[in-house]
Design a protein around this motif. Structure first.
Motif, PDB file in Angstrom:
ATOM      1  N   ASP A   2       0.706  -1.182  -0.015  1.00  0.00           N
ATOM      2  CA  ASP A   2       0.113  -0.133   0.028  1.00  0.00           C
ATOM      3  C   ASP A   2       0.921   1.369   0.016  1.00  0.00           C
ATOM      4  N   HIS A   3       2.195   1.171   0.503  1.00  0.00           N
ATOM      5  CA  HIS A   3       2.998   2.290   0.255  1.00  0.00           C
ATOM      6  C   HIS A   3       3.498   2.349  -0.986  1.00  0.00           C
ATOM      7  N   VAL A   4       2.694   3.144  -1.788  1.00  0.00           N
ATOM      8  CA  VAL A   4       3.016   3.336  -3.174  1.00  0.00           C
ATOM      9  C   VAL A   4       4.524   3.514  -3.321  1.00  0.00           C
ATOM     10  N   LEU A   5       4.801   4.709  -2.725  1.00  0.00           N
ATOM     11  CA  LEU A   5       6.416   5.143  -2.963  1.00  0.00           C
ATOM     12  C   LEU A   5       7.468   4.189  -2.597  1.00  0.00           C
ATOM     13  N   MET A  28       5.329   6.165   8.222  1.00  0.00           N
ATOM     14  CA  MET A  28       4.753   5.130   7.802  1.00  0.00           C
ATOM     15  C   MET A  28       3.261   5.447   8.108  1.00  0.00           C
ATOM     16  N   LYS A  46       4.519   7.386   3.637  1.00  0.00           N
ATOM     17  CA  LYS A  46       5.064   6.361   2.727  1.00  0.00           C
ATOM     18  C   LYS A  46       4.101   6.046   1.481  1.00  0.00           C
ATOM     19  N   ASP A  47       2.929   6.004   1.735  1.00  0.00           N
ATOM     20  CA  ASP A  47       2.120   5.532   0.517  1.00  0.00           C
ATOM     21  C   ASP A  47       1.606   6.572  -0.447  1.00  0.00           C
ATOM     22  N   ILE A  48       2.439   7.614  -0.428  1.00  0.00           N
ATOM     23  CA  ILE A  48       2.313   8.635  -1.562  1.00  0.00           C
ATOM     24  C   ILE A  48       2.859   8.064  -2.604  1.00  0.00           C
ATOM     25  N   ASP A  49       2.299   8.479  -3.936  1.00  0.00           N
ATOM     26  CA  ASP A  49       2.393   7.860  -5.237  1.00  0.00           C
ATOM     27  C   ASP A  49       3.914   8.974  -5.402  1.00  0.00           C
TER      28      ASP A  49
END
Lengths: 208, 208
Positions: A10-13, B86, B107-110
């Motif tokens: 889920d952590h796209v980065l 996180m 951290k789930d930013i694209d």
DNA sequence: ATTGCAAAGGGGAAAAACACCCTTTTTTGC
DNA sequence: GCAAAAAAGGGTGTTTTTCCCCTTTGCAAT
């Protein structure tokens, strides 16, 4: 021929960054990066995609590693998958292994070791000791495990819906829901809906 | 001239992968990846390294984001740094911002947004995710509208205790507890104990 | 002093949750 | 196909939760 990898995180980065790293290995190619188990599910079903290995994050909002693994085991028993965790939560890890997961990586592994782990899983099928795995698998399976319906039910327990409303939503008799509740109470040694809700939240059966 | 970045993250796999991603942006170069604040400290001191931006993980074993930020503020007040977390823990985030942190990323930013965030911090000096900020403000505001006793009560709602048991624990009449419940239901637009429990968990009124 | 207001406590009824024990239907493994 | 097991549904009674409307107590401000 290079090995195909699918990343679910889920952590796209992180997922995208990891893709970059994996693609930098000559003999591996990332075929896709998904944000959760649901996306994987959908794409694995319709596109004829059978990667050599799926890297599966455990903590994900929509459909977490455990649920995904459970589904994978049913739908594609031969599919190799490996857990990718932030902190190593023994309990969850054991469950993952019990569900046939081929190994696990904590995210602070260094890239070289990571590569070795990939090689190991793809070649030998496992990253950690095979026998220990099988032992674990047997043990875990007999332990607590929920039915599909029970898992679905768990997604509703932390809402404000009454059991009756949940029953309607799931198109089941309230009595059946009562059965699920009872069954889960026994399996989890829980005595109230609040306990169930907290369990569901703790173990990522629902998103809050 | 391309901008220099330093990454500090104990999850080596993530740090290295992120380095790959950042290096893939034309106008950015990762000068170093460190595993914790201490490594950063040592290297920032001796090597005459003054990156345009430091990406700082918050949860690290040896010297965490907060400590590192504190040190940075003292030693290099002009150094731009950005938190990389996180899960969004409001409390820590607020502290980070208080320490002069230029922004924060979950951290789930694209990757695209990530790039935008980098640009924003390097150019304008700040980047703060709008939604996260609004969420934060909303939560903070809501915290002050409960009485001491109500807050104490909230710590019990996600246990398996009945209201009667909670009342005994708090040395109050069950009817008083009933009053707290009612009052919270109205304030929070909640209709059931499960809703209350979920609220308490979400907003850190209790630990699960 | 008295008004004013919030916290604490209460009665009683209806709804929801819990518990236990039971039957029917559907899957699943020889 | 058949037996066993799992899933679904049922009856009934108890406890807990929810809801509404009410009284008392304490404290605080003009």
């Amino acid at each position: 021929m290079s090995k195909s990898i699918v990343i679910v995180d889920d952590h796209v980065l992180f997922g995208q960054s990891l893709k970059g790293l994996v693609d930098s290995f000559d003999d591996y190619r990332v075929k896709a990066v998904y944000k959760n188990g649901k996306e994987l599910q959908e794409n694995l079903r319709k596109m004829d995609l059978r990667p050599d290995l799926i890297l599966l994050d455990i903590r994900m909002p929509v459909m977490d590693g455990l649920q995904t693994m459970q589904w994978l085991k049913q739908e594609f028993p031969k599919q190799k998958a490996m857990a990718l965790t932030m902190e190593d939560d023994e309990e969850i890890l054991l469950k993952m292994l019990g569900l046939g997961c081929r190994g696990y990586l904590v995210k602070d592994i260094d890239p070289d070791k990571f590569k070795q782990a990939l090689d190991s899983v793809v070649d030998t099928g496992y990253y950690v000791d095979k026998e220990v795995m099988e032992e674990l698998e047997r043990k875990e399976r007999s332990k607590e495990q929920f039915s599909e319906r029970e898992i679905e039910f768990l997604q509703y327990v932390c809402t404000e819906m009454t059991y009756k409303e949940i029953a309607a939503e799931m198109r089941l008799s309230p009595k059946t829901i009562d059965g699920y509740r009872e069954s889960l109470f026994v399996k989890l040694d829980i005595k109230s809906r609040v306990g169930l809700a907290v369990y569901a939240i703790k173990n990522n059966f629902c998103t809050i």
